[in-house]
Design an enzyme around this catalytic site. Structure first.
Site, PDB file in Angstrom:
ATOM      1  CG  LEU A  48      -1.964  -1.092   1.324  1.00 55.85           C
ATOM      2  CD1 LEU A  48      -2.645  -1.078   2.682  1.00 55.85           C
ATOM      3  CD2 LEU A  48      -3.002  -0.931   0.216  1.00 55.85           C
ATOM      4  N   GLY A  51       7.395   3.958   4.093  1.00 58.29           N
ATOM      5  CA  GLY A  51       7.912   5.153   4.756  1.00 58.29           C
ATOM      6  C   GLY A  51       9.306   4.880   5.281  1.00 58.29           C
ATOM      7  N   GLY A  52       9.755   5.769   6.186  1.00 60.50           N
ATOM      8  CA  GLY A  52      11.111   5.654   6.691  1.00 60.50           C
ATOM      9  C   GLY A  52      11.342   4.423   7.550  1.00 60.50           C
ATOM     10  CG  PHE A  53      10.308   4.227  11.149  1.00 57.19           C
ATOM     11  CD1 PHE A  53      11.499   4.094  11.841  1.00 57.19           C
ATOM     12  CD2 PHE A  53       9.683   5.460  11.147  1.00 57.19           C
ATOM     13  CE1 PHE A  53      12.057   5.163  12.526  1.00 57.19           C
ATOM     14  CE2 PHE A  53      10.222   6.532  11.834  1.00 57.19           C
ATOM     15  CZ  PHE A  53      11.418   6.379  12.523  1.00 57.19           C
ATOM     16  N   GLY A  54       9.486   1.402   7.307  1.00 54.32           N
ATOM     17  CA  GLY A  54       9.052   0.120   6.761  1.00 54.32           C
ATOM     18  C   GLY A  54       7.967   0.277   5.719  1.00 54.32           C
ATOM     19  CB  VAL A  56       1.842  -0.056   4.834  1.00 51.98           C
ATOM     20  CG1 VAL A  56       0.459  -0.454   5.362  1.00 51.98           C
ATOM     21  CG2 VAL A  56       2.543   0.864   5.820  1.00 51.98           C
ATOM     22  CE  LYS A  69       5.557   1.852   9.009  1.00 54.02           C
ATOM     23  NZ  LYS A  69       5.427   3.286   9.174  1.00 54.02           N
ATOM     24  CG  ASP A 165       7.497  11.714   9.309  1.00 52.35           C
ATOM     25  OD1 ASP A 165       7.739  12.762   8.668  1.00 52.35           O
ATOM     26  OD2 ASP A 165       7.662  10.582   8.830  1.00 52.35           O
TER      27      ASP A 165
END
Length: 320
Positions: A48, A51-54, A56, A69, A165
């Site tokens: 989908l 982002g910076g952390f993984g 989705v 996520k 963020d």
């Protein structure tokens, strides 16, 4: 020898994580096995977004659609991750994306959220999918929804939560275009008696307040980011667009110049005739955005003040 010691230490930490007593975390959401989440997303097949952390992925648990996520490069130990999940799981608000569950197995860290069928706000205001422009009423409602979600994080929780963020990619929309703030799980908790906190610089370039340069921040960094999102919603363009001439590529610099020259109407989204027909109200919303974008964080409004302005309980002129 060094490699052997490193591997032994990793095994020791992994064993310690596995032995962790989940019962000590009182208000945990549902814990899912990794294999179940792999199956429900069909092998993490339908992405989908990321982002910076993984990344989705869309999934289905029974009859319910979910967004899974998968965190990447997680530097936390199991205990820290679970404490964070407990915090997110205890937060409920109509304008925050709901955390349904999580997975913590060895190095795997996953979060399961409610599914938001309209996706993220950026796809609706940056016209990447040839979508029809949002009308003025819908944009106003989205701005108010974002403000309410942020106000709850800042003022309604036992400990203040700075999101750090806020951007259109982290604002999700349901089928009726109601907006919810997402990705507040990797945020900064601020005790009520703290005025500022020290933290590593994080966030997205273009949405970050000037005080990030000092690494001493308050929840007012979110208010600045909110101001940027308001301007993007009104103008229908990205904050930083390098495809445009240099003098027009940075929306906030352009906005400040237009404000000085009393030409704010030039920045109203030209895709929407409805926006142009509400020019006076749109310019008032721009002024609220200008207040949120002040360089001095102490002079920016709180999110509860923003809500009062949006609901007509306070005027900007009498406050600045």
């Amino acid at each position: 020898i060094a490699v052997t010691l490193y591997l032994e230490r990793r095994r020791a930490y992994a064993k310690k994580d596995e032995e962790l007593n989940f019962g000590q975390f009182a208000r945990m959401p549902t814990r899912f096995p990794f294999q179940k989440l792999r199956e429900c997303t069909e092998g993490f097949n339908k992405k989908l977004g990321e982002g910076g952390f993984g990344s989705v992925y869309e999934g289905k648990l029974g009859e319910e659609r979910v967004a899974v996520k998968r965190l990447e490069g997680a530097r936390q130990g199991m205990k820290e991750f679970l404490a964070e999940v407990e915090t997110i799981g205890s937060i409920e608000h109509i304008n925050l994306v709901r955390l349904i569950g999580f997975c913590a197995e060895k190095s795997q860290r996953l979060l399961v959220y409610e599914y938001m069928p309209r996706g993220s706000l950026d796809r609706w205001i940056h016209y990447r999918h040839n979508n029809a422009p949002l009308d003025w009423c819908t944009r106003c409602r989205i701005i108010l929804d974002i403000a309410k979600g942020m106000c709850y994080l800042h003022e309604g929780c036992r400990r203040k939560i700075a999101h750090l963020d806020i951007k259109p990619q982290n604002i999700l929309l349901d089928e009726n275009f109601n907006a919810k703030v997402a990705d507040f799980g990797l945020s900064k908790l601020i005790d009520r008696d703290q005025s500022k906190v020290m933290t590593m610089m994080r966030g997205t370039p273009g949405y970050m307040a000037p005080e990030w340069l000092t690494s001493q921040i308050t929840e007012k960094v979110d208010v600045y980011s909110f101001g940027v999102v308001v301007m993007e919603l009104i103008s229908g363009r990205k904050n930083i667009d390098n495809s445009l001439p240099e003098e027009s590529s940075h929306l906030i610099n352009l906005f400040r110049g237009k404000a000085r020259d009393n030409q704010l109407s030039d920045l109203i989204d030209k895709h929407s005739q409805d926006m142009l027909s509400h020019q006076e109200q749109v310019i008032e919303m721009m002024k609220l955005g200008m207040w949120c974008l002040l360089n001095d964080g102490g002079q920016r409004p709180s999110m509860s003040t923003v809500i009062k302005v949006l609901e007509g309980g306070m005027s900007i002129e009498t406050t600045i």
